[in-house]
Each structure stands twice: as C-alpha cells, then as structure tokens.
Motif scaffolding. Structure first.
Motif, PDB file in Angstrom:
ATOM      1  N   THR A 205     -27.295   3.958 -20.583  1.00  0.00           N
ATOM      2  CA  THR A 205     -27.626   2.562 -20.270  1.00  0.00           C
ATOM      3  C   THR A 205     -28.807   2.579 -19.313  1.00  0.00           C
ATOM      4  O   THR A 205     -29.296   3.641 -18.941  1.00  0.00           O
ATOM      5  CB  THR A 205     -26.458   1.886 -19.522  1.00  0.00           C
ATOM      6  OG1 THR A 205     -26.371   2.464 -18.205  1.00  0.00           O
ATOM      7  CG2 THR A 205     -25.143   2.061 -20.245  1.00  0.00           C
ATOM      8  N   GLY A 206     -29.205   1.405 -18.859  1.00  0.00           N
ATOM      9  CA  GLY A 206     -30.242   1.321 -17.820  1.00  0.00           C
ATOM     10  C   GLY A 206     -29.737   1.806 -16.472  1.00  0.00           C
ATOM     11  O   GLY A 206     -30.521   2.005 -15.548  1.00  0.00           O
ATOM     12  N   GLY A 207     -28.422   2.027 -16.341  1.00  0.00           N
ATOM     13  CA  GLY A 207     -27.831   2.438 -15.048  1.00  0.00           C
ATOM     14  C   GLY A 207     -26.663   1.525 -14.709  1.00  0.00           C
ATOM     15  O   GLY A 207     -26.811   0.314 -14.664  1.00  0.00           O
ATOM     16  N   MET A 208     -25.476   2.112 -14.526  1.00  0.00           N
ATOM     17  CA  MET A 208     -24.255   1.323 -14.294  1.00  0.00           C
ATOM     18  C   MET A 208     -23.842   1.287 -12.827  1.00  0.00           C
ATOM     19  O   MET A 208     -22.831   0.694 -12.466  1.00  0.00           O
ATOM     20  CB  MET A 208     -23.097   1.901 -15.123  1.00  0.00           C
ATOM     21  CG  MET A 208     -23.258   1.723 -16.625  1.00  0.00           C
ATOM     22  SD  MET A 208     -23.363  -0.003 -17.124  1.00  0.00           S
ATOM     23  CE  MET A 208     -21.710  -0.570 -16.718  1.00  0.00           C
ATOM     24  N   GLY A 209     -24.617   1.961 -11.980  1.00  0.00           N
ATOM     25  CA  GLY A 209     -24.286   1.932 -10.561  1.00  0.00           C
ATOM     26  C   GLY A 209     -24.997   3.060  -9.855  1.00  0.00           C
ATOM     27  O   GLY A 209     -25.493   4.001 -10.493  1.00  0.00           O
ATOM     28  N   THR A 210     -25.071   2.951  -8.539  1.00  0.00           N
ATOM     29  CA  THR A 210     -25.787   3.950  -7.741  1.00  0.00           C
ATOM     30  C   THR A 210     -25.085   4.103  -6.393  1.00  0.00           C
ATOM     31  O   THR A 210     -24.387   3.192  -5.941  1.00  0.00           O
ATOM     32  CB  THR A 210     -27.238   3.482  -7.450  1.00  0.00           C
ATOM     33  OG1 THR A 210     -27.240   2.074  -7.267  1.00  0.00           O
ATOM     34  CG2 THR A 210     -28.187   3.849  -8.565  1.00  0.00           C
ATOM     35  N   ILE A 211     -25.336   5.242  -5.773  1.00  0.00           N
ATOM     36  CA  ILE A 211     -24.923   5.431  -4.380  1.00  0.00           C
ATOM     37  C   ILE A 211     -26.100   6.046  -3.632  1.00  0.00           C
ATOM     38  O   ILE A 211     -26.948   6.712  -4.231  1.00  0.00           O
ATOM     39  CB  ILE A 211     -23.674   6.335  -4.217  1.00  0.00           C
ATOM     40  CG1 ILE A 211     -23.893   7.725  -4.845  1.00  0.00           C
ATOM     41  CG2 ILE A 211     -22.426   5.679  -4.799  1.00  0.00           C
ATOM     42  CD1 ILE A 211     -24.324   8.794  -3.924  1.00  0.00           C
ATOM     43  N   ALA A 212     -26.112   5.847  -2.330  1.00  0.00           N
ATOM     44  CA  ALA A 212     -27.124   6.478  -1.466  1.00  0.00           C
ATOM     45  C   ALA A 212     -26.496   6.725  -0.101  1.00  0.00           C
ATOM     46  O   ALA A 212     -25.688   5.915   0.336  1.00  0.00           O
ATOM     47  CB  ALA A 212     -28.341   5.565  -1.304  1.00  0.00           C
ATOM     48  N   PRO A 213     -26.821   7.809   0.593  1.00  0.00           N
ATOM     49  CA  PRO A 213     -27.647   8.912   0.110  1.00  0.00           C
ATOM     50  C   PRO A 213     -26.873   9.805  -0.858  1.00  0.00           C
ATOM     51  O   PRO A 213     -25.653   9.726  -0.937  1.00  0.00           O
ATOM     52  CB  PRO A 213     -27.980   9.669   1.397  1.00  0.00           C
ATOM     53  CG  PRO A 213     -26.872   9.376   2.343  1.00  0.00           C
ATOM     54  CD  PRO A 213     -26.380   8.003   1.996  1.00  0.00           C
ATOM     55  N   ASN A 214     -27.618  10.651  -1.582  1.00  0.00           N
ATOM     56  CA  ASN A 214     -27.019  11.550  -2.554  1.00  0.00           C
ATOM     57  C   ASN A 214     -26.619  12.852  -1.841  1.00  0.00           C
ATOM     58  O   ASN A 214     -27.477  13.529  -1.271  1.00  0.00           O
ATOM     59  CB  ASN A 214     -28.058  11.838  -3.647  1.00  0.00           C
ATOM     60  CG  ASN A 214     -27.512  12.662  -4.779  1.00  0.00           C
ATOM     61  OD1 ASN A 214     -26.705  13.565  -4.567  1.00  0.00           O
ATOM     62  ND2 ASN A 214     -27.968  12.374  -5.990  1.00  0.00           N
ATOM     63  N   PRO A 215     -25.330  13.205  -1.829  1.00  0.00           N
ATOM     64  CA  PRO A 215     -24.891  14.369  -1.044  1.00  0.00           C
ATOM     65  C   PRO A 215     -25.471  15.702  -1.529  1.00  0.00           C
ATOM     66  O   PRO A 215     -25.493  16.673  -0.768  1.00  0.00           O
ATOM     67  CB  PRO A 215     -23.370  14.356  -1.195  1.00  0.00           C
ATOM     68  CG  PRO A 215     -23.097  13.539  -2.395  1.00  0.00           C
ATOM     69  CD  PRO A 215     -24.217  12.540  -2.505  1.00  0.00           C
TER      70      PRO A 215
END
Ligand code: AMP
Ligand code: GLY
Length: 424
Positions: free
Chosen positions: A225-235
């Motif tokens: 998909t175009g992106g279903m979610g994100t987190i920051a920062p990336n561990p």
C-alpha cells in the motif's frame, strides 16, 4: 505571510499544521487540499500537477512562499516554474527530482559515487532483460525506471515471477513510459529505515528516523500500500548506523548531486536497508514521505517554516534544527478493501482534540458540511509520548474514538519496533 502548499494528502495536512504554528503565517492555501485540510487551510480546486494554473494562482494571490510536496509535480518541474516566476519554494528542481523519478539515474549516481546500494543491471530491451533473468540469482528485484505510484517494484522469488514483472512493465507498459527501462537488482535483507532530511545542497540535516508499514494486513501480509502506519524513531537506526549513513550515504549523495550540476534542495528521503554489510540505499525520494511525515514533523521542535526558508536561502548550516526525544506513532485508517477495491462516501466523525494527539486527513471531502471518506487511505491518527509503547497505545486509543464505519487499520503498527527495543 501567504503560503501555498501543493498536494492534498495526510503528509500535506501534517506540513500545513506545522507551518501554521509560525505566527507570521496569515494564510495557507492548499492546492487541492482535501475536506479535512479545509479546517486548517483554504483549499483551492487546482490539481497538484496543473503547473500553469499553480503558477497563475501564486502570482495572482501574491504568494510569499510555496511548498511542493508530492513527487509528480516535482518531477514535472513545479519548483522550476514557480521559482522562475519569482516565487520562493521548498522542493527540488526537476533535474534534482530525478533522484526519485528515474531509478536508472539514482542507481547510476550511486555506482559512480560509490554509495552503498544493491548490485544491479539496467535494461532498455525486454528480450535482454528476460535473457538475463534465466541466469540471475533468485530472489531478485525488478523495478520500473519511472514513477509508478509506489507500485513499480516486484520482489520476485522465482524466475517466472521476475519474467512476468518484466513483461508487465516493459511489454504491457502497465506504468506507461515509466516502463521504457528497468532495473533488475540484488535482493537485500535486513530491517528497513526511512530517514528524511533537510538539505540546501551543501548542508544536510537528517530528521528523526522512522519505520513504515507498507503491507495492507497485520504481520506484513497482503498487498503493498502507500503505507499503513509509521513509528519514530526507528530502533534499528542506532547512533553508530546514523554516523555510518552520514559518512557513506548522506554527504556523498548531496555532493554527487552538486557535482552532477543538480544540487538537491528540499527534503531528501533515504529508504535504507540495514544489511549485515552495513546500511544500503533501497531508494531515494525527492520529498517528504507519506506517512513518515505524520510522525516526524510532530517531533520537530524548531519552527518548520524557519527551516524551510533556511533551505531555500542556502543557510541551513547557520541554524539549529532540534527534535523532541519522545516517540510518535501514526495508525492509518483506510477504507475497507484498500488497496484493491473500496467504497468512498462514508461519514467520519473525529474525536475532540487532545494534547499530543493529532489526526491528519488523507482522503476525505466535505459534503453538506460533513466529512466523508474519499479515497483509500483516509486518516492518519498520531500520538506522541515519552516511550514508543505509550505512543503506540495512545494512537490506537485515539483511533478508537474516531467514528468511521467503513474503516480498518492494521493492529500491529509498531510491533516489530517494540520487539526490537524489548530484545535489548
Ligand atoms: P521502493 O518502491 O523502491 O521503496 O520498493 C518498495 C519495497 O520493495 C521496499 O520498501 C522494500 O521492502 C522492497 N525492496 C526494494 N528493493 C529491494 C531490494 N533490493 N531487496 C529487497 N527488497 C527490496
Ligand atoms: N512511505 C513511503 C513513501 O512516501 O514513498
């Protein structure tokens, strides 16, 4: 000050909300914006790719500053046209946007300047590509040269799949002229990290790292998909890896663009894979990522407009760009059936505003004053908190307060990142 933002998705909503914090901003126009953005900016019915109309609007409204966010107007030269008409802009010119709009250009740049990336071959002829696949190591990755709405990449497990992808791209031209050339590259393994950066062509300032979740279903299943979610920062993006990226990837890339006569100014996005041989570039984007922006900008402490002006004026080295050291999570609410087949027109009711919670609207329109879904990805629900665990829980809790009957979300955004942190 009057600002124009080209685009109309969740990323643009996040950019607009961040720009609004600057006291000097009196009016923001979104071209075309969307029904949710309308709460924060004046939406004008001009398509993001209609460059002559964008320039006419900027001149007639005496726009002081323009931000061009999506890839297609950048690839079509929107920044060149606006700057040539005297409108200061945030975004790369067309020749620099090629770092995203041509994968062949990007790969050849990396080869020439020794920037770590997957080994590859370029083909302009379908039969030659098919012949190469007969002996290529599997799995392999087939990429259309040009823009393809994020769908131009096939990770092929078998020769048959690779050959099918080549035929679809070069023979059937499912992405049109974007498929005149292809890249076939080595399959890399490792966690993926997105790093957006501000650069004025000389100085580069990486933003806080993030992790996208591209597949539609939990456990990284289902279609891309175009992106279903994100987190920051990336561990996975440790200080050691960040230092290595700066030395071997970020600085060499902006230097390469200068040497090629196309200095990159704007937001340069590095899609990285942390392989056992170190970080390698999977892709460059010539713009803010979507939905990475929705978790990165809420952590930016420095005023966004101030940073953007410094990029435009070539003064990025003179300012401090600071990020909050908390964490953020964005959960995308999409229309049921996305990305394959879905319906629009369902009413959405947003919860009351809360501290450290944001909703960025990606696909919705106003009908009789009511917000209704209009598109695949509809909302990005974001929470910021002291720990990633709290940010993830906060985003899901806030998402639970949204009324959107036809919506669905992945239930495991941040899971892999939390496992990585908790393994330590
Ligand atoms: P892109 O559109 O270039 O971001 O590619 C989409 C996705 O395909 C990436 O996020 C990766 O998960 C995967 N991918 C791209 N190139 C490679 C590669 N060389 N090896 C393994 N996976 C890849
Ligand atoms: N989230 C990946 C992109 O914006 O291309």
């Amino acid at each position: 000050m009057k600002i124009l933002v080209v685009g109309g998705g969740g990323r643009e909503h996040a950019i607009i909300k961040a720009l609004k914090k600057n006291q000097r901003v009196t009016q923001i126009y979104a071209l075309p914006g969307n029904g949710g953005i309308a709460a924060d900016a004046k939406c004008v019915d001009i398509k993001a790719t209609d460059i002559p109309a964008i320039v006419r609007f900027a001149i007639s409204e005496r726009i002081d500053y323009a931000v061009v966010a999506p890839d297609d107007p950048l690839a079509l030269g929107a920044v060149d046209a606006l700057e040539d008409a005297g409108v200061p802009c945030f975004g790369p010119r067309k020749s620099a946007a090629m770092i995203e709009s041509s994968k062949v250009f990007a790969k050849e740049l990396m080869r020439k300047y020794n920037i770590p990336t997957a080994q590859y071959r370029v083909f302009h002829d379908m039969d030659e590509a098919l012949a190469y696949i007969e002996t290529a190591p599997m799995p392999t990755v087939v990429k259309a040269d040009g823009l393809a709405l994020g769908k131009g990449v096939t990770v092929a497990e078998t020769r048959q799949q690779a050959a099918d992808a080549v035929r679809a791209i070069m023979g059937d031209r499912i992405f049109g002229d974007s498929g005149a050339s292809i890249v076939i590259e080595e399959y890399l393994e490792g966690p993926e990290v997105s790093v957006l950066s501000f650069t004025d062509g000389n100085t580069i300032v990486p933003m806080v790292s993030s992790m996208d979740h591209k597949r539609a279903q939990d456990g990284d299943k289902g279609p891309n998909t175009g992106g279903m979610g994100t987190i920051a920062p990336n561990p996975y993006y440790t200080q050691e890896i960040a230092d290595e990226c700066m030395e071997k990837i970020f600085l060499p890339t902006i230097q390469a663009m200068r040497e090629e006569g196309s200095p990159f100014k704007g937001c340069l996005y590095f899609g990285l894979m942390i392989t056992k041989d170190g970080p390698k570039v999977i892709e460059y984007n010539c713009r803010f990522g979507d939905p990475e922006t929705q978790v990165v900008l809420p952590l930016l402490k420095t005023d966004l407009l101030q940073v953007m002006w410094a990029v435009t004026d070539g003064r990025l080295g003179d300012i401090q760009v600071e990020f909050d050291n908390r964490s953020a999570c964005c959960v995308v609410l999409a229309s049921k059936g996305y990305p394959v087949k879905y319906e629009s027109g369902y009413e959405i009711t947003l919860p009351q505003e809360e501290l450290d919670r944001e909703i960025y609207v990606a696909g919705a329109e106003l009908r009789d004053g009511k917000l209704v879904s209009h598109g695949g990805r509809v909302l990005g629900v974001v929470a910021v908190a002291d720990t990633l665990r709290k940010a993830v829980d906060g985003a899901y809790e806030y998402a639970g307060k949204v009324k959107f009957e036809n919506g669905f979300c992945r239930r495991d955004i941040g899971k892999r990142a939390l496992e990585a942190i908790e393994e330590d």
